[in-house]
Design a protein around this motif. Structure first.
Motif: not given
Ligand code: HEM
Length: 270
Positions: A124-126, A129-131, A138-140, A252-255
């Motif tokens: 559930r991410w796009n 929009s992240k590239i 990315i984690h906004g 909320q984020y997770k539904g």
């Molecule tokens: C130590 C490294 C990282 C940590 C601690 C971390 C942590 C997290 C956490 C806690 C979430 C919330 C996920 C959930 O529980 O649903 C998340 C989401 C996500 N992470 Fe990371 N992450 C890491 C590295 C990365 C990297 C390298 C990427 C590169 C693509 C990435 C991409 C994403 C994306 C796309 C999401 C979903 C965001 C959204 O909802 O739009 N993460 N990450």
């Protein structure tokens, strides 16, 4: 189907980096879902290329190095599998076709940025929009990331070295078992044991020795809530507790709004 990792315990909800040292012999995981998942990748790459692939020129050299590493790893640790590389496509795609993992390549300029990726099984991410964006961007959408994880994650990336790799687990509960779940509205779900799905991502992080890019792999496992409850004692109780305790912004984020109560009933009535 069962999941080899169950990142929940009696300690309840936690938001943590949870990094553990990775032996590169275990970088890629192979199981009996390989054929099915690689076929699904083939179909998605044909039908949804703009959803599952995104590349920038800055990531080309690192993607070529990644492809070499994937081929080398398969030859060394899984010699029974094919490591024939498809011709005429981006190296990050060619690498992804060989393995069940999704692949992201991050390159450092002013900050670590996503420079190439092939993600067929997004949760559930796009990707589009992240590239090109930074780890923070990315984690906004992730609640509490900015306050609790942004700083340690950025500093971890700066300290990563080719001879020390790591892995971590992420989990979620969804109302859909599909591996391919691009952006879709999050909604609170209703239903019983077999209408909920536990989804675990095994993520690895390693720095490539030649280009110094960082490779982030995501291996996705999904099982129904019913199977998880049957296979793991205490799983239901740990899950209800974790969801119940998650901060409101995370729910909320997770539904997950109202989901803990529904789950309690679903589990109690079997
Ligand atoms: C130590 C490294 C990282 C940590 C601690 C971390 C942590 C997290 C956490 C806690 C979430 C919330 C996920 C959930 O529980 O649903 C998340 C989401 C996500 N992470 Fe990371 N992450 C890491 C590295 C990365 C990297 C390298 C990427 C590169 C693509 C990435 C991409 C994403 C994306 C796309 C999401 C979903 C965001 C959204 O909802 O739009 N993460 N990450």
């Amino acid at each position: 189907m069962s999941i080899p990792y169950v990142p929940l315990d009696e300690r309840g909800w936690r938001l943590a980096m949870g990094l553990r040292p990775l032996d590169l012999a275990n970088w890629l995981e192979v199981d009996d879902r390989r054929e099915e998942e690689l076929s699904l990748k083939t179909r998605l790459l044909l039908e949804q290329p703009d959803v599952v692939v995104a590349t920038r020129r800055e990531g080309d050299a690192a993607s070529a190095e990644l492809l070499d590493e994937v081929v080398q790893s398969l030859r060394t640790y899984h010699p029974e599998l094919s490591s024939d590389v498809s011709r005429g496509e981006h190296a990050v795609v060619a690498a992804s076709r060989l393995i069940q993992e999704d692949l992201c390549v991050l390159v450092r300029d002013d900050s670590w940025r996503l420079a190439a990726a092939c993600v067929c099984f997004p949760s559930r991410w796009n990707l589009a929009s992240k590239i090109g964006t930074t780890l923070d961007d990315i984690h906004g959408p992730v609640p509490l990331y900015d306050e609790e994880l942004a700083r340690p994650t950025n500093s971890f990336f700066d300290r990563l070295r080719p001879d020390r790799s790591f892995w971590r687990l992420n989990w979620t509960l969804l109302d859909n078992a599909d591996l391919y779940q691009p952006t879709s509205p999050r909604r609170s779900t209703q239903g019983g044991r077999d209408d909920w799905f536990f989804r675990v991502e095994r993520q690895t992080l390693r720095q490539l020795p030649r280009t110094n890019a960082v490779v982030f792999t995501i291996r996705t496992y999904v099982a129904s809530l019913g199977a998880m409850i049957d296979d793991h004692a205490e799983f239901g109780a740990h899950l209800v507790r974790a969801i119940d305790e998650a901060p409101a912004t995370m729910q909320q984020y997770k539904g997950w709004h109202g989901v803990a109560q529904q789950l309690r009933e679903a589990i109690a009535t079997g």
